[in-house]
Design a protein around this motif. Structure first.
Motif, PDB file in Angstrom:
ATOM      1  N   GLY A  29       0.797  -1.225   0.000  1.00 16.20           N
ATOM      2  CA  GLY A  29       0.000   0.000   0.000  1.00 16.20           C
ATOM      3  C   GLY A  29       0.826   1.268   0.000  1.00 16.20           C
ATOM      4  O   GLY A  29       0.315   2.349   0.307  1.00 16.20           O
ATOM      5  N   LYS A  30       2.082   1.157  -0.368  1.00 16.05           N
ATOM      6  CA  LYS A  30       2.923   2.345  -0.446  1.00 16.05           C
ATOM      7  C   LYS A  30       2.638   3.094  -1.739  1.00 16.05           C
ATOM      8  O   LYS A  30       2.094   2.539  -2.691  1.00 16.05           O
ATOM      9  CB  LYS A  30       4.403   1.955  -0.366  1.00 16.05           C
ATOM     10  CG  LYS A  30       4.789   1.305   0.948  1.00 16.05           C
ATOM     11  CD  LYS A  30       6.274   0.978   0.988  1.00 16.05           C
ATOM     12  CE  LYS A  30       6.658   0.322   2.311  1.00 16.05           C
ATOM     13  NZ  LYS A  30       8.107  -0.016   2.355  1.00 16.05           N
ATOM     14  N   THR A  31       3.016   4.350  -1.802  1.00 15.30           N
ATOM     15  CA  THR A  31       2.800   5.143  -3.006  1.00 15.30           C
ATOM     16  C   THR A  31       4.085   5.816  -3.450  1.00 15.30           C
ATOM     17  O   THR A  31       4.926   6.183  -2.616  1.00 15.30           O
ATOM     18  CB  THR A  31       1.704   6.206  -2.798  1.00 15.30           C
ATOM     19  OG1 THR A  31       1.494   6.904  -4.037  1.00 15.30           O
ATOM     20  CG2 THR A  31       2.096   7.210  -1.720  1.00 15.30           C
ATOM     21  N   GLY A  32       4.219   5.956  -4.756  1.00  9.69           N
ATOM     22  CA  GLY A  32       5.364   6.672  -5.318  1.00  9.69           C
ATOM     23  C   GLY A  32       5.040   8.110  -5.635  1.00  9.69           C
ATOM     24  O   GLY A  32       5.873   8.832  -6.203  1.00  9.69           O
ATOM     25  N   VAL A  33       3.847   8.566  -5.286  1.00 11.29           N
ATOM     26  CA  VAL A  33       3.427   9.940  -5.588  1.00 11.29           C
ATOM     27  C   VAL A  33       4.076  10.900  -4.603  1.00 11.29           C
ATOM     28  O   VAL A  33       4.005  10.716  -3.389  1.00 11.29           O
ATOM     29  CB  VAL A  33       1.902  10.074  -5.533  1.00 11.29           C
ATOM     30  CG1 VAL A  33       1.483  11.520  -5.816  1.00 11.29           C
ATOM     31  CG2 VAL A  33       1.244   9.119  -6.531  1.00 11.29           C
ATOM     32  N   ASP A  34       4.683  11.961  -5.132  1.00  8.92           N
ATOM     33  CA  ASP A  34       5.345  12.954  -4.288  1.00  8.92           C
ATOM     34  C   ASP A  34       5.478  14.242  -5.087  1.00  8.92           C
ATOM     35  O   ASP A  34       5.027  14.335  -6.233  1.00  8.92           O
ATOM     36  CB  ASP A  34       6.717  12.444  -3.844  1.00  8.92           C
ATOM     37  CG  ASP A  34       7.165  13.036  -2.509  1.00  8.92           C
ATOM     38  OD1 ASP A  34       6.666  14.123  -2.147  1.00  8.92           O
ATOM     39  OD2 ASP A  34       8.018  12.424  -1.847  1.00  8.92           O
ATOM     40  N   PRO A 213       0.361  14.789  -1.350  1.00  7.04           N
ATOM     41  CA  PRO A 213       0.624  13.922  -2.503  1.00  7.04           C
ATOM     42  C   PRO A 213       0.256  12.459  -2.282  1.00  7.04           C
ATOM     43  O   PRO A 213      -0.275  11.811  -3.185  1.00  7.04           O
ATOM     44  CB  PRO A 213       2.143  14.065  -2.714  1.00  7.04           C
ATOM     45  CG  PRO A 213       2.507  15.348  -2.067  1.00  7.04           C
ATOM     46  CD  PRO A 213       1.569  15.515  -0.918  1.00  7.04           C
ATOM     47  N   SER A 214       0.504  11.942  -1.085  1.00 11.85           N
ATOM     48  CA  SER A 214       0.330  10.506  -0.857  1.00 11.85           C
ATOM     49  C   SER A 214      -1.121  10.053  -0.961  1.00 11.85           C
ATOM     50  O   SER A 214      -1.389   8.875  -1.216  1.00 11.85           O
ATOM     51  CB  SER A 214       0.906  10.108   0.505  1.00 11.85           C
ATOM     52  OG  SER A 214       0.193  10.728   1.548  1.00 11.85           O
ATOM     53  N   THR A 215      -2.074  10.968  -0.768  1.00  8.07           N
ATOM     54  CA  THR A 215      -3.487  10.589  -0.891  1.00  8.07           C
ATOM     55  C   THR A 215      -4.172  11.283  -2.073  1.00  8.07           C
ATOM     56  O   THR A 215      -5.396  11.294  -2.162  1.00  8.07           O
ATOM     57  CB  THR A 215      -4.268  10.920   0.403  1.00  8.07           C
ATOM     58  OG1 THR A 215      -4.319  12.340   0.583  1.00  8.07           O
ATOM     59  CG2 THR A 215      -3.629  10.277   1.608  1.00  8.07           C
ATOM     60  N   ALA A 216      -3.371  11.817  -2.975  1.00  3.55           N
ATOM     61  CA  ALA A 216      -3.955  12.563  -4.105  1.00  3.55           C
ATOM     62  C   ALA A 216      -4.693  11.649  -5.068  1.00  3.55           C
ATOM     63  O   ALA A 216      -5.766  11.984  -5.577  1.00  3.55           O
ATOM     64  CB  ALA A 216      -2.858  13.336  -4.838  1.00  3.55           C
ATOM     65  N   SER A 217      -4.126  10.479  -5.337  1.00  4.72           N
ATOM     66  CA  SER A 217      -4.777   9.520  -6.232  1.00  4.72           C
ATOM     67  C   SER A 217      -5.677   8.620  -5.402  1.00  4.72           C
ATOM     68  O   SER A 217      -5.202   7.851  -4.564  1.00  4.72           O
ATOM     69  CB  SER A 217      -3.725   8.684  -6.968  1.00  4.72           C
ATOM     70  OG  SER A 217      -4.354   7.752  -7.832  1.00  4.72           O
ATOM     71  N   ARG A 218      -6.995   8.725  -5.634  1.00  5.05           N
ATOM     72  CA  ARG A 218      -7.986   8.010  -4.825  1.00  5.05           C
ATOM     73  C   ARG A 218      -8.978   7.259  -5.710  1.00  5.05           C
ATOM     74  O   ARG A 218     -10.152   7.621  -5.787  1.00  5.05           O
ATOM     75  CB  ARG A 218      -8.758   8.987  -3.946  1.00  5.05           C
ATOM     76  CG  ARG A 218      -7.895   9.851  -3.045  1.00  5.05           C
ATOM     77  CD  ARG A 218      -8.753  10.773  -2.189  1.00  5.05           C
ATOM     78  NE  ARG A 218      -7.938  11.643  -1.350  1.00  5.05           N
ATOM     79  CZ  ARG A 218      -8.429  12.452  -0.418  1.00  5.05           C
ATOM     80  NH1 ARG A 218      -9.745  12.496  -0.220  1.00  5.05           N
ATOM     81  NH2 ARG A 218      -7.615  13.196   0.301  1.00  5.05           N
ATOM     82  N   PRO A 219      -8.546   6.212  -6.382  1.00  4.64           N
ATOM     83  CA  PRO A 219      -9.477   5.493  -7.253  1.00  4.64           C
ATOM     84  C   PRO A 219     -10.722   5.029  -6.505  1.00  4.64           C
ATOM     85  O   PRO A 219     -10.633   4.483  -5.401  1.00  4.64           O
ATOM     86  CB  PRO A 219      -8.651   4.301  -7.736  1.00  4.64           C
ATOM     87  CG  PRO A 219      -7.232   4.763  -7.631  1.00  4.64           C
ATOM     88  CD  PRO A 219      -7.194   5.630  -6.417  1.00  4.64           C
TER      89      PRO A 219
END
Length: 404
Positions: A29-34, A213-219
């Motif tokens: 559940g990690k994200t590469g968004v930053d 950034p870490s929660t910006a993408s919320r499908p």
């Protein structure tokens, strides 16, 4: 028709420079968004993306002089292709029956930007002689074929965010009809540059949650407000099943169904009909199997996620298997997304785990399926589906089955 199986895979994205570490972090559940580091984005309405960090092109391009001949998307594609070929463990092969099917949605956008600025501000003589070949989408397949001496069909798909799913479909067709016995599919994209971010931001397609950034993408979440651009690449070695079995190859899965369709409706807004027909074609071709998991297109845009949900409910008569979108982790890698998500789907089937849809914060009444919220789930996966839909109303769906 010949049966087609996957015997090698490779992947690079914002979570990892190779498939195993990337998949592990996706499932965690990690994200590469930053925050964007490739350029100064402080004046841009969108300042976040999922960049591949720490990648050294010299890891795949041994001569530094050759690097300037290829845009970054080609470099990333070469990395994934090399990993997939190593994974397939060929002792030898017939180069003339081994082809390439490559894909990107945009291709060398950073180089187009750079050379356009140079031409306008410094004059035409400042345009690089490598500008055109470094930017062409099909040069990805060209470079890959040169690197691995693949002399079979050399195909390229440029169908927006469905591109590398279509590249898989084209490769499967080539093997099914005997045009090739093996195909290396490579999807790659690297469009995180000033004009790329500015262009998608102008369309209001991107999330502008710059402070988070870490929660910006919320499908599929009620608060989703656009996708986050990612970059990366993935590759799959496809083979005629009989040849793969004869050489004792490791088989990740068999491609038992695929479907393609066009909306014929709008340049950016999807229809229910188009994605549904692509999925239905794949499902019917596969023989209407019990599907254990679906890796959705799931972009985190208001329209796509509700539309894909409705299409899935229609196809499965409201009995939809667990679904997840991994774009919260990787960002939306545009033309590379289909290949990346196909590799994720195959690894999910291999390891018996459904990757989570992260950032499930608030339920949306229009998105009411089991999206494997926030935490990965162990499960016995025998058949999995992967969806990709693109601007221009172009759709692709593919189904993999475990080979026992």
């Amino acid at each position: 028709m010949k049966r087609v199986v996957v015997t090698g895979i490779g992947m690079i994205n914002a979570l990892g420079l190779e498939k195993e570490s990337a998949f592990r972090d996706i499932c965690a559940g990690k994200t590469g968004v930053d925050k964007i580091t490739f350029f100064d984005a402080n004046e841009f309405p969108v300042q976040i993306a999922a960049e591949v960090r720490g990648f050294d092109p010299l890891s795949v391009v041994k001569d530094a002089k050759e690097i300037k001949k290829m845009d970054r998307f080609i470099q990333l594609g070469l990395k994934a292709a090399s990993e997939a070929m190593q994974d397939a463990k060929f002792e030898k092969f017939d180069a003339y029956s081994f082809g390439v099917s490559s894909a990107a949605g945009i291709g060398g956008l950073p180089n187009i930007e750079k050379n356009s600025v140079a031409c306008v501000t410094r004059g035409p003589r400042k345009v690089s002689p490598f500008f055109i070949p470094s930017s062409l989408v099909n040069m990805l397949g060209g470079m890959v074929s040169i690197n691995h001496n693949l002399k079979g069909p050399n195909l390229s798909s440029v169908t927006a965010c469905a591109a590398s799913t279509h590249a898989i479909c084209e490769a499967v067709k080539s093997i099914m009809i005997g045009e090739a016995s093996k195909m290396l599919v490579v999807g790659a994209e690297s469009a995180i540059c000033e004009i790329g971010i500015a262009g998608f931001a102008a369309m209001k397609a991107l999330s502008n949650r710059n402070d988070d950034p870490s929660t910006a993408s919320r499908p599929f979440d009620k608060g989703r407000n656009g996708f986050v651009m990612g970059e990366g690449a993935a590759a799959l070695v496809l083979e005629d099943y009989e040849e793969a079995k004869e050489r004792g190859a490791k088989i990740y899965g068999e491609i038992i169904g695929f479907g393609e369709s066009g909306d014929a409706y709008h340049i950016t807004s999807p229809t229910l009909d188009g994605p549904l027909r692509a999925m239905t074609k794949a499902y019917e071709m596969a023989g209407r199997p019990i599907i254990d998991y679906i890796n959705a297109h799931g972009t985190s845009t208001p329209v796509n996620d509700s539309n894909e949900t409705k299409a899935l409910k229609t196809l499965f008569n409201n009995q939809v298997p667990p679904v997840s979108s991994t774009k919260g982790q990787t960002g939306h890698c545009l033309g590379a997304a289909g290949a990346i998500e196909a590799v994720i789907s195959l690894m999910a089937m291999r390891d018996g785990v459904m990757p989570p849809t992260i950032n499930q914060i608030e339920k949306d009444e229009d998105c009411d399926l089991d999206y494997v919220p926030n935490v990965a789930r162990k499960a016995d996966l025998n058949v999995v589906m992967s969806n990709s839909f693109g601007f221009g109303g172009t759709n692709g769906s593919i189904i993999f089955k475990k080979v026992n």
